[in-house]
Design a protein around this motif. Sequence first.
Motif, PDB file in Angstrom:
ATOM      1  N   GLY A  13       0.791  -1.215   0.000  1.00 57.57           N
ATOM      2  CA  GLY A  13       0.000   0.000   0.000  1.00 57.57           C
ATOM      3  C   GLY A  13       0.826   1.268   0.000  1.00 57.57           C
ATOM      4  O   GLY A  13       2.016   1.266  -0.330  1.00 57.57           O
ATOM      5  N   ARG A  14       0.155   2.350   0.379  1.00 64.40           N
ATOM      6  CA  ARG A  14       0.735   3.689   0.342  1.00 64.40           C
ATOM      7  C   ARG A  14       0.475   4.386   1.672  1.00 64.40           C
ATOM      8  O   ARG A  14      -0.495   4.089   2.346  1.00 64.40           O
ATOM      9  CB  ARG A  14       0.049   4.515  -0.760  1.00 64.40           C
ATOM     10  CG  ARG A  14       0.175   3.947  -2.134  1.00 64.40           C
ATOM     11  CD  ARG A  14      -0.786   4.573  -3.126  1.00 64.40           C
ATOM     12  NE  ARG A  14      -0.681   6.022  -3.213  1.00 64.40           N
ATOM     13  CZ  ARG A  14      -1.438   6.761  -4.008  1.00 64.40           C
ATOM     14  NH1 ARG A  14      -2.357   6.205  -4.777  1.00 64.40           N
ATOM     15  NH2 ARG A  14      -1.295   8.071  -4.038  1.00 64.40           N
ATOM     16  N   ILE A  15       1.376   5.298   2.013  1.00 63.40           N
ATOM     17  CA  ILE A  15       1.148   6.152   3.187  1.00 63.40           C
ATOM     18  C   ILE A  15       1.463   7.594   2.796  1.00 63.40           C
ATOM     19  O   ILE A  15       2.277   7.849   1.910  1.00 63.40           O
ATOM     20  CB  ILE A  15       1.996   5.743   4.414  1.00 63.40           C
ATOM     21  CG1 ILE A  15       3.499   5.791   4.108  1.00 63.40           C
ATOM     22  CG2 ILE A  15       1.567   4.386   4.950  1.00 63.40           C
ATOM     23  CD1 ILE A  15       4.400   5.598   5.321  1.00 63.40           C
ATOM     24  N   GLY A  16       0.826   8.514   3.493  1.00 64.03           N
ATOM     25  CA  GLY A  16       1.080   9.929   3.276  1.00 64.03           C
ATOM     26  C   GLY A  16       2.262  10.410   4.085  1.00 64.03           C
ATOM     27  O   GLY A  16       2.865   9.677   4.870  1.00 64.03           O
ATOM     28  N   ARG A  17       2.568  11.677   3.888  1.00 67.64           N
ATOM     29  CA  ARG A  17       3.713  12.275   4.581  1.00 67.64           C
ATOM     30  C   ARG A  17       3.551  12.245   6.093  1.00 67.64           C
ATOM     31  O   ARG A  17       4.511  11.972   6.812  1.00 67.64           O
ATOM     32  CB  ARG A  17       3.911  13.716   4.114  1.00 67.64           C
ATOM     33  CG  ARG A  17       4.385  13.804   2.679  1.00 67.64           C
ATOM     34  CD  ARG A  17       4.343  15.210   2.173  1.00 67.64           C
ATOM     35  NE  ARG A  17       2.938  15.561   1.955  1.00 67.64           N
ATOM     36  CZ  ARG A  17       2.514  16.678   1.410  1.00 67.64           C
ATOM     37  NH1 ARG A  17       3.375  17.590   1.043  1.00 67.64           N
ATOM     38  NH2 ARG A  17       1.228  16.913   1.229  1.00 67.64           N
ATOM     39  N   ILE A  69       9.265   2.378   1.576  1.00 61.11           N
ATOM     40  CA  ILE A  69       8.703   1.793   0.356  1.00 61.11           C
ATOM     41  C   ILE A  69       7.243   2.202   0.196  1.00 61.11           C
ATOM     42  O   ILE A  69       6.792   2.487  -0.919  1.00 61.11           O
ATOM     43  CB  ILE A  69       8.896   0.259   0.305  1.00 61.11           C
ATOM     44  CG1 ILE A  69       8.742  -0.257  -1.129  1.00 61.11           C
ATOM     45  CG2 ILE A  69       7.925  -0.473   1.218  1.00 61.11           C
ATOM     46  CD1 ILE A  69       9.837   0.149  -2.051  1.00 61.11           C
ATOM     47  N   LYS A  70       6.503   2.269   1.294  1.00 65.32           N
ATOM     48  CA  LYS A  70       5.107   2.718   1.184  1.00 65.32           C
ATOM     49  C   LYS A  70       5.039   4.180   0.774  1.00 65.32           C
ATOM     50  O   LYS A  70       4.144   4.591   0.038  1.00 65.32           O
ATOM     51  CB  LYS A  70       4.364   2.482   2.498  1.00 65.32           C
ATOM     52  CG  LYS A  70       4.051   1.005   2.737  1.00 65.32           C
ATOM     53  CD  LYS A  70       3.242   0.793   3.976  1.00 65.32           C
ATOM     54  CE  LYS A  70       4.152   0.749   5.164  1.00 65.32           C
ATOM     55  NZ  LYS A  70       3.517   0.180   6.366  1.00 65.32           N
ATOM     56  N   ASP A  74       3.537   5.776  -2.665  1.00 67.66           N
ATOM     57  CA  ASP A  74       2.596   6.900  -2.717  1.00 67.66           C
ATOM     58  C   ASP A  74       2.979   7.866  -3.835  1.00 67.66           C
ATOM     59  O   ASP A  74       2.133   8.536  -4.391  1.00 67.66           O
ATOM     60  CB  ASP A  74       2.548   7.625  -1.365  1.00 67.66           C
ATOM     61  CG  ASP A  74       1.423   8.644  -1.293  1.00 67.66           C
ATOM     62  OD1 ASP A  74       0.313   8.357  -1.798  1.00 67.66           O
ATOM     63  OD2 ASP A  74       1.646   9.727  -0.728  1.00 67.66           O
ATOM     64  N   ARG A  75       4.251   7.912  -4.157  1.00 64.94           N
ATOM     65  CA  ARG A  75       4.729   8.790  -5.235  1.00 64.94           C
ATOM     66  C   ARG A  75       4.850   8.017  -6.553  1.00 64.94           C
ATOM     67  O   ARG A  75       5.486   8.456  -7.487  1.00 64.94           O
ATOM     68  CB  ARG A  75       6.050   9.436  -4.842  1.00 64.94           C
ATOM     69  CG  ARG A  75       5.879  10.281  -3.581  1.00 64.94           C
ATOM     70  CD  ARG A  75       6.805  11.410  -3.372  1.00 64.94           C
ATOM     71  NE  ARG A  75       7.567  11.911  -4.477  1.00 64.94           N
ATOM     72  CZ  ARG A  75       7.156  12.856  -5.335  1.00 64.94           C
ATOM     73  NH1 ARG A  75       5.965  13.391  -5.205  1.00 64.94           N
ATOM     74  NH2 ARG A  75       7.937  13.256  -6.311  1.00 64.94           N
ATOM     75  N   PHE A 139       8.645  15.435   2.089  1.00 63.82           N
ATOM     76  CA  PHE A 139       8.126  16.760   1.753  1.00 63.82           C
ATOM     77  C   PHE A 139       7.268  16.819   0.492  1.00 63.82           C
ATOM     78  O   PHE A 139       6.420  17.703   0.376  1.00 63.82           O
ATOM     79  CB  PHE A 139       9.273  17.768   1.634  1.00 63.82           C
ATOM     80  CG  PHE A 139       9.992  17.972   2.934  1.00 63.82           C
ATOM     81  CD1 PHE A 139       9.419  18.721   3.953  1.00 63.82           C
ATOM     82  CD2 PHE A 139      11.227  17.394   3.168  1.00 63.82           C
ATOM     83  CE1 PHE A 139      10.064  18.896   5.163  1.00 63.82           C
ATOM     84  CE2 PHE A 139      11.883  17.570   4.376  1.00 63.82           C
ATOM     85  CZ  PHE A 139      11.302  18.324   5.367  1.00 63.82           C
ATOM     86  N   LEU A 140       7.494  15.928  -0.467  1.00 65.60           N
ATOM     87  CA  LEU A 140       6.727  15.990  -1.706  1.00 65.60           C
ATOM     88  C   LEU A 140       5.428  15.206  -1.593  1.00 65.60           C
ATOM     89  O   LEU A 140       5.393  14.109  -1.043  1.00 65.60           O
ATOM     90  CB  LEU A 140       7.562  15.466  -2.871  1.00 65.60           C
ATOM     91  CG  LEU A 140       8.824  16.259  -3.187  1.00 65.60           C
ATOM     92  CD1 LEU A 140       9.567  15.624  -4.360  1.00 65.60           C
ATOM     93  CD2 LEU A 140       8.511  17.717  -3.475  1.00 65.60           C
ATOM     94  N   LYS A 141       4.371  15.798  -2.137  1.00 64.20           N
ATOM     95  CA  LYS A 141       3.042  15.195  -2.098  1.00 64.20           C
ATOM     96  C   LYS A 141       3.016  13.932  -2.951  1.00 64.20           C
ATOM     97  O   LYS A 141       3.688  13.839  -3.966  1.00 64.20           O
ATOM     98  CB  LYS A 141       2.030  16.217  -2.624  1.00 64.20           C
ATOM     99  CG  LYS A 141       0.586  15.813  -2.484  1.00 64.20           C
ATOM    100  CD  LYS A 141      -0.307  16.952  -2.980  1.00 64.20           C
ATOM    101  CE  LYS A 141      -1.773  16.694  -2.781  1.00 64.20           C
ATOM    102  NZ  LYS A 141      -2.264  15.425  -3.214  1.00 64.20           N
ATOM    103  N   GLY A 142       2.221  12.978  -2.542  1.00 60.11           N
ATOM    104  CA  GLY A 142       2.059  11.748  -3.294  1.00 60.11           C
ATOM    105  C   GLY A 142       1.180  11.938  -4.515  1.00 60.11           C
ATOM    106  O   GLY A 142       0.620  13.009  -4.752  1.00 60.11           O
ATOM    107  N   THR A 143       1.049  10.874  -5.293  1.00 58.90           N
ATOM    108  CA  THR A 143       0.203  10.887  -6.483  1.00 58.90           C
ATOM    109  C   THR A 143      -1.258  11.026  -6.056  1.00 58.90           C
ATOM    110  O   THR A 143      -1.727  10.294  -5.190  1.00 58.90           O
ATOM    111  CB  THR A 143       0.378   9.567  -7.260  1.00 58.90           C
ATOM    112  OG1 THR A 143       1.751   9.377  -7.537  1.00 58.90           O
ATOM    113  CG2 THR A 143      -0.418   9.570  -8.545  1.00 58.90           C
TER     114      THR A 143
END
Length: 158
Positions: A13-17, A69-70, A74-75, A139-143
């Motif tokens: 999966g993905r996680i945010g900042r 990796i998560k 996200d990116r 610092f950079l926003k995910g997709t």
Amino acid sequence: MDNIKALLTTTEGRIGRQQWWIGIVVLIVISIVASIVLSILSFGNGTVMAWFGVLINLALIWPSYCLGIKRRHDRDNNGTDLKILIAGSVLLNLLAATGIGSSMTDMGGVMMPVPSIWLGALNLIFAIFAIYMLVQLGFLKGTAGPNNYGPDPLDGAA
């Protein structure tokens, strides 16, 4: 507690900042506590402390990888750069513990390791790459929206 455990032990999966920073803070606290305990156990022996540093690094590889990796997912990235970062960290820790590429120099009555030119250059390259990865991960926003690795952890919100 289950959320922190899943955050530090799974790669899917993905996680945010925000979740990434929470996980990083947890790992930093664990690292500081372990370093303090192990420095007490080393009785001031620099070589022993360097090897304890390797052990701490090895113990935190999996949780660090899971977080990173998560975040790379996200990116919409496969995380090859994260693997390079982790391998470089282990390599530099091993070089420090073995003393390869450094010599001991008297610094006002205290013997300190001083890196050779090639090790200093390698450390500089690694530091620049680590800053790049910090920007990518922290610092950079995910997709926005779903990507190849799953749904947006923010559900499309800013």
